[in-house]
Design an enzyme around this catalytic site. Structure first.
Site, PDB file in Angstrom:
ATOM      1  N   TYR A   1       7.204  10.737  12.571  1.00 40.42           N
ATOM      2  CA  TYR A   1       6.079  10.998  11.669  1.00 40.42           C
ATOM      3  C   TYR A   1       6.462  12.148  10.740  1.00 40.42           C
ATOM      4  CZ  TYR A   1       3.275   7.919  14.637  1.00 40.42           C
ATOM      5  OH  TYR A   1       2.805   6.841  15.333  1.00 40.42           O
TER       6      TYR A   1
ATOM      7  N   SER B   1      -4.132   2.530  15.211  1.00 42.16           N
ATOM      8  CA  SER B   1      -4.815   2.051  13.986  1.00 42.16           C
ATOM      9  C   SER B   1      -6.156   1.403  14.334  1.00 42.16           C
ATOM     10  CB  SER B   1      -3.916   1.086  13.205  1.00 42.16           C
ATOM     11  OG  SER B   1      -2.722   1.719  12.793  1.00 42.16           O
TER      12      SER B   1
ATOM     13  N   LEU C   1      -9.079   1.847  13.384  1.00 44.23           N
ATOM     14  CA  LEU C   1     -10.053   1.660  12.305  1.00 44.23           C
ATOM     15  C   LEU C   1      -9.473   0.802  11.186  1.00 44.23           C
ATOM     16  CD1 LEU C   1     -11.407   5.324  12.341  1.00 44.23           C
ATOM     17  CD2 LEU C   1     -12.385   3.291  13.436  1.00 44.23           C
ATOM     18  N   GLY C   2      -8.337   0.193  11.448  1.00 39.65           N
ATOM     19  CA  GLY C   2      -7.734  -0.695  10.452  1.00 39.65           C
ATOM     20  C   GLY C   2      -6.533  -0.098   9.766  1.00 39.65           C
TER      21      GLY C   2
HETATM   22  N1  NAP Z   1       2.838   3.086  17.905  1.00 40.86           N
HETATM   23  C1  NAP Z   1       2.874   2.719  16.637  1.00 40.86           C
HETATM   24  O1  NAP Z   1       3.740   1.964  16.185  1.00 40.86           O
HETATM   25  C2  NAP Z   1       1.806   3.253  15.722  1.00 40.86           C
HETATM   26  C3  NAP Z   1       1.603   2.683  14.451  1.00 40.86           C
HETATM   27  C4  NAP Z   1       0.576   3.186  13.659  1.00 40.86           C
HETATM   28  C5  NAP Z   1      -0.215   4.246  14.126  1.00 40.86           C
HETATM   29  N2  NAP Z   1       0.024   4.783  15.356  1.00 40.86           N
HETATM   30  C6  NAP Z   1      -0.789   5.911  15.900  1.00 40.86           C
HETATM   31  O2  NAP Z   1      -2.157   5.565  15.810  1.00 40.86           O
HETATM   32  C7  NAP Z   1      -2.853   6.571  15.087  1.00 40.86           C
HETATM   33  C8  NAP Z   1      -4.030   5.973  14.353  1.00 40.86           C
HETATM   34  O3  NAP Z   1      -3.627   4.964  13.465  1.00 40.86           O
HETATM   35  P1  NAP Z   1      -3.680   5.158  11.886  1.00 40.86           P
HETATM   36  O4  NAP Z   1      -3.750   6.606  11.559  1.00 40.86           O
HETATM   37  O5  NAP Z   1      -2.577   4.327  11.355  1.00 40.86           O
HETATM   38  O6  NAP Z   1      -4.995   4.380  11.450  1.00 40.86           O
HETATM   39  P2  NAP Z   1      -6.554   4.520  11.739  1.00 40.86           P
HETATM   40  O7  NAP Z   1      -6.801   5.469  12.829  1.00 40.86           O
HETATM   41  O8  NAP Z   1      -7.076   3.143  11.883  1.00 40.86           O
HETATM   42  O9  NAP Z   1      -7.057   5.077  10.355  1.00 40.86           O
HETATM   43  C9  NAP Z   1      -6.834   6.399   9.951  1.00 40.86           C
HETATM   44  C10 NAP Z   1      -7.874   6.779   8.945  1.00 40.86           C
HETATM   45  O10 NAP Z   1      -9.150   6.661   9.541  1.00 40.86           O
HETATM   46  C11 NAP Z   1     -10.022   7.525   8.913  1.00 40.86           C
HETATM   47  N3  NAP Z   1     -11.081   7.882   9.869  1.00 40.86           N
HETATM   48  C12 NAP Z   1     -10.910   8.377  11.126  1.00 40.86           C
HETATM   49  N4  NAP Z   1     -12.100   8.556  11.725  1.00 40.86           N
HETATM   50  C13 NAP Z   1     -13.051   8.177  10.811  1.00 40.86           C
HETATM   51  C14 NAP Z   1     -14.463   8.164  10.829  1.00 40.86           C
HETATM   52  N5  NAP Z   1     -15.144   8.541  11.913  1.00 40.86           N
HETATM   53  N6  NAP Z   1     -15.111   7.742   9.711  1.00 40.86           N
HETATM   54  C15 NAP Z   1     -14.412   7.357   8.612  1.00 40.86           C
HETATM   55  N7  NAP Z   1     -13.079   7.339   8.539  1.00 40.86           N
HETATM   56  C16 NAP Z   1     -12.401   7.759   9.623  1.00 40.86           C
HETATM   57  C17 NAP Z   1      -9.230   8.716   8.516  1.00 40.86           C
HETATM   58  O11 NAP Z   1      -9.722   9.113   7.269  1.00 40.86           O
HETATM   59  P3  NAP Z   1      -9.537  10.590   6.660  1.00 40.86           P
HETATM   60  O12 NAP Z   1      -8.127  10.591   6.167  1.00 40.86           O
HETATM   61  O13 NAP Z   1     -10.543  10.611   5.559  1.00 40.86           O
HETATM   62  O14 NAP Z   1      -9.771  11.574   7.750  1.00 40.86           O
HETATM   63  C18 NAP Z   1      -7.793   8.219   8.490  1.00 40.86           C
HETATM   64  O15 NAP Z   1      -7.222   8.224   7.214  1.00 40.86           O
HETATM   65  C19 NAP Z   1      -1.771   7.171  14.197  1.00 40.86           C
HETATM   66  O16 NAP Z   1      -2.159   8.426  13.694  1.00 40.86           O
HETATM   67  C20 NAP Z   1      -0.607   7.207  15.133  1.00 40.86           C
HETATM   68  O17 NAP Z   1      -0.707   8.325  16.008  1.00 40.86           O
HETATM   69  C21 NAP Z   1       1.015   4.292  16.159  1.00 40.86           C
END
Ligand code: NAP
Length: 286
Positions: free
Chosen positions: A53, A208, A210-211
């Protein structure tokens, strides 16, 4: 906040995904620290990061260093926080992602992660993604060696199929504790892995949830039923999405990413949102 088990420890039912604080579009350091501190204030005790990351090409470990700085600068008690990191993926110079599952490489990555996190053993170390060029058992064999050497306290895998889960657990001698796969209202194809985790007593870390970055804000428009249920409770569709998945299984822990204290604080309240059986059924078919 309610808690759920990861192996022998309990963590908050909702974790924090660190990725948006380290890759393209990340906020400045001050806001990043404020976001992690807001998570800790809200009772979050699981922070997920990875050595990959960071911005491409070669800033490896930005996320791990950020988490270490945030924990050191936090005024309160952080002894219950489980930092989960990963090895096995790389950033490519064009801004893409690659895999490297060679055992020696994974062991080297773990040593570097230990230094960045400033710990003697990593709380949860996850193999990030199967490498098509390396037999899976060889990559997981490196994770087993790290466990045996006491460099990591718990072992997890990510982006795994049911076959990977069984194979990893076998190579690890029954010591696999978690599986991190993508799961959200708009991406549900990890349901077989979730069911297997449930039956094996493994934690399922929903990534992910939340999409994904850049798509989470319009979750309620993309899946209108989540917005309808949210309106009737006076909460955000994102909080409904997290509460809906928490209700799916006692082993599921979503790890939403955040770049703002407001969104962390909102997501952390999901375990307190009780959805009725009728609402859950409506969301299941949304
Ligand atoms: N293992 C893997 O291959 C892999 C791949 C992808 C992700 N991940 C892990 O999973 C985590 C989460 O996935 P992600 O970050 O890709 O996607 P996500 O959690 O689906 O989406 C992240 C976004 O959600 C928004 N958000 C969070 N809480 C919210 C709420 N209560 N209301 C409105 N918006 C909200 C945030 O917005 P703001 O920016 O406005 O705060 C952020 O930009 C990553 O950070 C990582 O640690 C792992």
């Amino acid at each position: 906040m309610q808690s759920r088990p990861v192996g022998d420890v309990q963590v908050s039912a909702v974790g924090l995904g660190e990725m948006p604080l380290s890759i393209e579009g990340r906020p400045d350091e001050r806001r990043s620290l404020a976001t992690i501190h807001a998570a800790l204030d809200a009772g979050v005790t699981l922070i997920d990061t990875a050595n990959s990351y960071h911005l491409p090409p070669d800033e490896a470990g930005h996320g791990e260093e950020l988490v270490a700085r945030a924990l050191a600068a936090y005024g309160g008690d952080t002894s219950a926080v489980l930092v989960a990191t990963k090895g096995g993926m790389t950033r490519t110079p064009d801004g893409g992602w690659g895999t490297d599952g060679r055992p020696d490489y994974l062991k080297r990555c773990c040593e570097e992660s230990l230094k960045r996190l400033g710990v003697e053993a990593i709380g949860l170390y996850q193999h990030h993604r199967p490498d098509p060029d390396v037999p899976y058992a060889e990559s997981i064999g490196a994770i087993r060696d790290l466990l045996d050497a006491g460099k990591i306290l718990r072992a997890g895998i990510s982006n795994a199929t049911p076959e990977h889960i069984r194979e990893a657990n076998e190579v690890l001698g029954g010591r696999l504790v978690s599986v991190q796969n993508r799961f959200s209202p708009v991406f549900r194809s990890s349901e077989p892995e979730l069911a297997l985790c449930d039956s094996m007593g493994l934690t399922f870390l929903a990534y992910s949830p939340l999409g994904g970055i850049g798509r989470a804000a319009d979750l309620g428009t993309r899946v209108a039923r989540f917005a309808e249920v949210a309106r009737s409770h006076g909460v955000s569709p994102q909080r409904v999405a997290l509460a809906w998945m928490l209700a799916k299984s006692p082993v599921l822990v979503p790890i939403p990413g955040s770049t703002r204290p407001e969104t962390v604080t909102d997501s952390a309240q999901a375990p307190e949102l009780a959805l009725s059986a009728a609402e859950l059924a409506r969301l299941d078919t949304a």
